[in-house]
Motif scaffolding. Structure first.
Motif, PDB file in Angstrom:
ATOM      1  N   ASP A 144       0.839  -1.197   0.000  1.00 39.07           N
ATOM      2  CA  ASP A 144       0.000   0.000   0.000  1.00 39.07           C
ATOM      3  C   ASP A 144       0.877   1.252   0.000  1.00 39.07           C
ATOM      4  OD1 ASP A 144      -1.918   1.931   0.251  1.00 39.07           O
ATOM      5  OD2 ASP A 144      -2.886   1.077   2.029  1.00 39.07           O
ATOM      6  N   CYS A 145       0.833   1.984  -1.087  1.00 36.92           N
ATOM      7  CA  CYS A 145       1.629   3.211  -1.221  1.00 36.92           C
ATOM      8  C   CYS A 145       0.742   4.453  -1.215  1.00 36.92           C
ATOM      9  CB  CYS A 145       2.459   3.156  -2.504  1.00 36.92           C
ATOM     10  SG  CYS A 145       3.807   1.950  -2.452  1.00 36.92           S
ATOM     11  N   SER A 146      -0.396   4.355  -0.548  1.00 33.34           N
ATOM     12  CA  SER A 146      -1.322   5.486  -0.481  1.00 33.34           C
ATOM     13  C   SER A 146      -0.650   6.695   0.157  1.00 33.34           C
ATOM     14  CB  SER A 146      -2.569   5.102   0.329  1.00 33.34           C
ATOM     15  OG  SER A 146      -3.227   4.001  -0.250  1.00 33.34           O
ATOM     16  N   ASN A 147      -1.101   7.875  -0.245  1.00 35.65           N
ATOM     17  CA  ASN A 147      -0.639   9.155   0.315  1.00 35.65           C
ATOM     18  C   ASN A 147       0.864   9.377   0.141  1.00 35.65           C
ATOM     19  OD1 ASN A 147      -3.300   9.730   1.319  1.00 35.65           O
ATOM     20  ND2 ASN A 147      -2.884   8.317   3.018  1.00 35.65           N
ATOM     21  N   GLY A 148       1.429   8.752  -0.878  1.00 36.01           N
ATOM     22  CA  GLY A 148       2.824   9.009  -1.217  1.00 36.01           C
ATOM     23  C   GLY A 148       3.851   8.451  -0.260  1.00 36.01           C
ATOM     24  N   ILE A 149       3.477   7.466   0.572  1.00 36.17           N
ATOM     25  CA  ILE A 149       4.416   6.995   1.593  1.00 36.17           C
ATOM     26  C   ILE A 149       5.586   6.205   1.008  1.00 36.17           C
ATOM     27  CG2 ILE A 149       2.652   6.940   3.396  1.00 36.17           C
ATOM     28  CD1 ILE A 149       2.516   3.921   3.041  1.00 36.17           C
ATOM     29  N   CYS A 150       5.483   5.769  -0.245  1.00 36.63           N
ATOM     30  CA  CYS A 150       6.570   4.997  -0.852  1.00 36.63           C
ATOM     31  C   CYS A 150       7.534   5.854  -1.673  1.00 36.63           C
ATOM     32  CB  CYS A 150       5.998   3.916  -1.782  1.00 36.63           C
ATOM     33  SG  CYS A 150       4.981   2.663  -0.966  1.00 36.63           S
ATOM     34  N   GLU A 151       7.165   7.098  -1.941  1.00 39.83           N
ATOM     35  CA  GLU A 151       7.871   7.888  -2.945  1.00 39.83           C
ATOM     36  C   GLU A 151       9.360   8.032  -2.677  1.00 39.83           C
ATOM     37  OE1 GLU A 151       5.954  11.623  -3.458  1.00 39.83           O
ATOM     38  OE2 GLU A 151       4.149  10.766  -4.371  1.00 39.83           O
ATOM     39  N   HIS A 152       9.754   8.213  -1.417  1.00 40.52           N
ATOM     40  CA  HIS A 152      11.158   8.456  -1.106  1.00 40.52           C
ATOM     41  C   HIS A 152      11.714   7.392  -0.160  1.00 40.52           C
ATOM     42  CE1 HIS A 152       9.270  12.473  -1.962  1.00 40.52           C
ATOM     43  NE2 HIS A 152      10.172  12.370  -2.913  1.00 40.52           N
ATOM     44  N   ASP A 153      11.084   6.239  -0.185  1.00 46.86           N
ATOM     45  CA  ASP A 153      11.498   5.142   0.685  1.00 46.86           C
ATOM     46  C   ASP A 153      11.565   3.857  -0.141  1.00 46.86           C
ATOM     47  OD1 ASP A 153      12.095   3.467   2.736  1.00 46.86           O
ATOM     48  OD2 ASP A 153      10.189   3.671   3.799  1.00 46.86           O
ATOM     49  N   PRO A 154      12.622   3.705  -0.952  1.00 46.68           N
ATOM     50  CA  PRO A 154      12.676   2.551  -1.859  1.00 46.68           C
ATOM     51  C   PRO A 154      12.685   1.202  -1.157  1.00 46.68           C
ATOM     52  CG  PRO A 154      14.783   3.715  -1.802  1.00 46.68           C
ATOM     53  CD  PRO A 154      13.788   4.585  -1.090  1.00 46.68           C
ATOM     54  N   ILE A 155      13.142   1.149   0.086  1.00 45.07           N
ATOM     55  CA  ILE A 155      13.159  -0.135   0.797  1.00 45.07           C
ATOM     56  C   ILE A 155      11.743  -0.685   0.940  1.00 45.07           C
ATOM     57  CG2 ILE A 155      13.703  -1.242   3.000  1.00 45.07           C
ATOM     58  CD1 ILE A 155      16.001   0.743   3.312  1.00 45.07           C
ATOM     59  N   ARG A 156      10.777   0.204   1.072  1.00 45.61           N
ATOM     60  CA  ARG A 156       9.389  -0.204   1.289  1.00 45.61           C
ATOM     61  C   ARG A 156       8.840  -1.049   0.132  1.00 45.61           C
ATOM     62  NH1 ARG A 156       5.261   1.981   4.619  1.00 45.61           N
ATOM     63  NH2 ARG A 156       6.729   3.584   5.309  1.00 45.61           N
ATOM     64  N   PHE A 157       9.300  -0.745  -1.098  1.00 45.54           N
ATOM     65  CA  PHE A 157       8.742  -1.489  -2.229  1.00 45.54           C
ATOM     66  C   PHE A 157       9.774  -2.326  -2.990  1.00 45.54           C
ATOM     67  CE2 PHE A 157       9.625   2.891  -3.585  1.00 45.54           C
ATOM     68  CZ  PHE A 157      10.493   2.691  -4.651  1.00 45.54           C
ATOM     69  N   MET A 158      11.081  -2.027  -2.851  1.00 47.94           N
ATOM     70  CA  MET A 158      12.063  -2.776  -3.616  1.00 47.94           C
ATOM     71  C   MET A 158      12.211  -4.213  -3.115  1.00 47.94           C
ATOM     72  SD  MET A 158      13.046  -1.028  -6.159  1.00 47.94           S
ATOM     73  CE  MET A 158      14.352  -2.112  -6.712  1.00 47.94           C
ATOM     74  N   LYS A 159      12.170  -4.417  -1.802  1.00 49.34           N
ATOM     75  CA  LYS A 159      12.281  -5.789  -1.288  1.00 49.34           C
ATOM     76  C   LYS A 159      11.136  -6.674  -1.787  1.00 49.34           C
ATOM     77  CE  LYS A 159      15.210  -5.518   2.811  1.00 49.34           C
ATOM     78  NZ  LYS A 159      15.292  -5.806   4.264  1.00 49.34           N
ATOM     79  N   PRO A 160       9.874  -6.213  -1.690  1.00 48.88           N
ATOM     80  CA  PRO A 160       8.791  -7.034  -2.247  1.00 48.88           C
ATOM     81  C   PRO A 160       8.918  -7.246  -3.757  1.00 48.88           C
ATOM     82  CG  PRO A 160       7.907  -5.403  -0.725  1.00 48.88           C
ATOM     83  CD  PRO A 160       9.349  -5.063  -0.934  1.00 48.88           C
ATOM     84  N   MET A 161       9.405  -6.233  -4.490  1.00 49.16           N
ATOM     85  CA  MET A 161       9.574  -6.390  -5.938  1.00 49.16           C
ATOM     86  C   MET A 161      10.624  -7.445  -6.261  1.00 49.16           C
ATOM     87  SD  MET A 161       9.309  -2.524  -7.482  1.00 49.16           S
ATOM     88  CE  MET A 161       7.701  -1.763  -7.789  1.00 49.16           C
ATOM     89  N   LEU A 162      11.671  -7.510  -5.442  1.00 49.78           N
ATOM     90  CA  LEU A 162      12.703  -8.527  -5.639  1.00 49.78           C
ATOM     91  C   LEU A 162      12.157  -9.938  -5.450  1.00 49.78           C
ATOM     92  CD1 LEU A 162      15.785  -6.948  -3.821  1.00 49.78           C
ATOM     93  CD2 LEU A 162      15.721  -7.647  -6.213  1.00 49.78           C
ATOM     94  N   GLN A 163      11.069 -10.049  -4.696  1.00 42.61           N
ATOM     95  CA  GLN A 163      10.517 -11.368  -4.362  1.00 42.61           C
ATOM     96  C   GLN A 163       9.302 -11.736  -5.209  1.00 42.61           C
ATOM     97  OE1 GLN A 163       9.807 -10.789  -0.195  1.00 42.61           O
ATOM     98  NE2 GLN A 163      11.979 -10.800   0.336  1.00 42.61           N
ATOM     99  N   ALA A 164       8.985 -10.924  -6.220  1.00 43.39           N
ATOM    100  CA  ALA A 164       7.822 -11.193  -7.067  1.00 43.39           C
ATOM    101  C   ALA A 164       8.255 -11.476  -8.497  1.00 43.39           C
ATOM    102  CB  ALA A 164       6.864 -10.002  -7.040  1.00 43.39           C
ATOM    103  N   SER A 165       7.511 -12.365  -9.155  1.00 41.96           N
ATOM    104  CA  SER A 165       7.798 -12.651 -10.563  1.00 41.96           C
ATOM    105  C   SER A 165       7.262 -11.557 -11.477  1.00 41.96           C
ATOM    106  CB  SER A 165       7.190 -14.002 -10.972  1.00 41.96           C
ATOM    107  OG  SER A 165       7.973 -15.079 -10.513  1.00 41.96           O
ATOM    108  N   PHE A 166       6.042 -11.079 -11.182  1.00 40.95           N
ATOM    109  CA  PHE A 166       5.387 -10.085 -12.029  1.00 40.95           C
ATOM    110  C   PHE A 166       4.993  -8.863 -11.195  1.00 40.95           C
ATOM    111  CE2 PHE A 166       4.587 -14.208 -13.988  1.00 40.95           C
ATOM    112  CZ  PHE A 166       4.876 -13.976 -15.323  1.00 40.95           C
ATOM    113  N   CYS A 167       5.183  -7.675 -11.768  1.00 43.65           N
ATOM    114  CA  CYS A 167       4.749  -6.437 -11.131  1.00 43.65           C
ATOM    115  C   CYS A 167       3.657  -5.798 -11.979  1.00 43.65           C
ATOM    116  CB  CYS A 167       5.919  -5.456 -10.978  1.00 43.65           C
ATOM    117  SG  CYS A 167       7.049  -5.879  -9.632  1.00 43.65           S
TER     118      CYS A 167
END
Length: 443
Positions: free
Chosen positions: A292-315
């Motif tokens: 959940d990246c609502s309200n821009g909470i992911c914009e300047h925090d790459p750790i929040r979404f990069m780790k899950p992206m590394l563990q997924a086949s499709f985005c």
């Protein structure tokens, strides 16, 4: 007073690099083959670039962007020991691009020798005056001061040589933010920069182009990954290649909570319902991961979404307020195969960096209408793709990483041997300008 972050040292260094590099870089790499690659950087008064940085905290309806100016627009490091990861704000691309232009090997101080003319105007930052600031009702004025300076005040012959056809600039926003019709009264959100006849001939590099653009070409959003040398790039690529993909698909975004039918709502509902599905024989621990990246909470925090992206086949990359997403490039950096639902999200945008004919080799396309209105399940489509094909697609995504990242300024010679997003954008711009000048000559 400028904010503390913008110290006198920073401003002096910025001014020195802005004003002196064009006279020295022509001598810095004498063995470079600069045939058809010479670029001249036009001098601009500070009101068109430096002064806009000093106003970084003066837009009450827009985020204070002072902290994102560090490291020449890359932002602060994600942590003190980081070498490649920064809290990069995409709107700082004008600074990032400008800094890289200053070390471009084929700069010339003579505009008559140049194949292209770069305008170091921070157009997106200047637009904040018209989008969120005191000039919100004067959006039709955006760019007119610049035009007057280029054409009348600073060596008019530079512009008159090709009437702007050889000029280009970077606008770190979607083109949709610059196409408000001049006739709008009262004005709506956006400025009219790309609607001004005065700039019809100039090439504008934007995050997102219109379906049938004349002036603009889309270039990648900057991610948070800016390696300084080849060793750090190779280390990251090895991590991406070895990462265990424990989730079939991932959706990192906000929105999707509206009751009205739309693709984001369909994705969130399918993701929520996937938890009750059997995963026997799938080889995955989870079918759908939602960040959940609502309200821009992911914009300047790459750790929040990069780790899950590394563990997924499709985005999953559905359109939002506009068709394109920075997340598309974040996902590629993580080796996550993009799933598109609209061709304007990427296929019709980034032809220089991701050729249209290659999309089937590294991405999946599912028409959003089939998902929203015909009941097609995204999971069924993705699970039907053979494992061998998934591995081949992921490898193609990984091979694209250097092409869509912006490496750190001052990077090593070894890393410079790999073309990054900046290099490809400049090459594409030079070719586009060359073609247009040839067309004019033939007329």
């Amino acid at each position: 007073m400028p904010p503390p972050l913008l110290t006198a040292t920073f401003l002096i260094l910025f001014l020195l690099t802005t004003t002196t590099t064009t006279t020295t870089s022509q001598e810095s790499d004498p063995e470079s083959d600069c045939t058809n690659k010479w670029i001249h950087i036009r001098y601009l008064p500070s009101q068109f670039n430096l002064d806009l940085l000093l106003n970084c905290s003066q837009y009450p309806l827009f985020d204070n962007f002072c902290s994102y100016l560090t490291n020449h627009g890359l932002g602060q490091k994600t942590h003190n020991n980081s070498h490649s990861w920064y809290r990069t704000d995409p709107f700082m691309l004008e600074l990032i691009f400008h800094r890289r232009m200053l070390e471009y090997p084929c700069l010339t101080p003579d505009p008559n020798l140049a194949d292209a003319i770069y305008i170091p105007y921070f157009a997106g930052l200047d637009s904040l005056n018209y989008l969120f600031g005191p000039q919100v009702n004067s959006s039709f004025l955006h760019g007119l001061d610049l035009y007057h300076y280029l054409v009348h005040l600073d060596t008019p012959s530079i512009w008159q040589k090709n009437f702007g056809h050889d000029h280009f600039l970077v606008m770190a926003r979607s083109a949709w933010d610059f196409i408000q019709p001049l006739s709008n009264d009262p004005p709506i959100f956006g400025t009219s920069f790309l609607e001004l006849p005065e700039f019809y001939n100039v090439t504008a590099l934007t995050f997102e182009a219109r379906a049938y653009p004349w002036q603009e070409r889309a270039i990648p959003y900057p991610t948070s990954f800016h390696p300084p040398n080849l060793a750090f790039l190779d280390s990251w690529v090895n991590r991406v290649r070895k990462s265990r993909r424990s989730a079939l698909m991932l959706f990192a975004a906000g929105g999707g909570i509206s009751a009205n039918p739309n693709i984001r709502r369909s994705i969130r509902l399918e993701c929520e319902n996937s938890t009750s599905m059997s995963m026997n024989g799938t080889g995955y621990d989870k079918l759908c991961e939602f960040v959940d990246c609502s309200n821009g909470i992911c914009e300047h925090d790459p750790i929040r979404f990069m780790k899950p992206m590394l563990q997924a086949s499709f985005c999953l990359q559905p359109p939002g307020d506009t068709p394109t997403r920075r997340s598309t490039f974040d996902g590629i950096i993580a080796g996550c195969i993009p799933v598109f639902f609209e061709e304007l999200t990427a296929k019709k945008q980034y032809g220089w960096h991701m050729p249209e004919e290659k999309y089937k080799e590294f991405s999946v396309f599912i028409p959003k209408e089939d998902v929203v209105f015909k009941g097609l399940r995204i999971l069924d489509v993705l699970m039907s793709i053979p494992r061998g094909e998934v591995r081949r697609m992921r490898e193609n995504v990984i091979e694209m990483i250097p092409r869509i990242m912006y490496r750190k300024h001052g990077s090593s010679l070894g890393l410079r041997s790999k073309k990054d997003a900046f290099d490809i954008a400049v090459e594409g711009t030079l070719q586009r300008i060359k073609s247009r000048l040839e067309e004019l000559t033939a007329q």
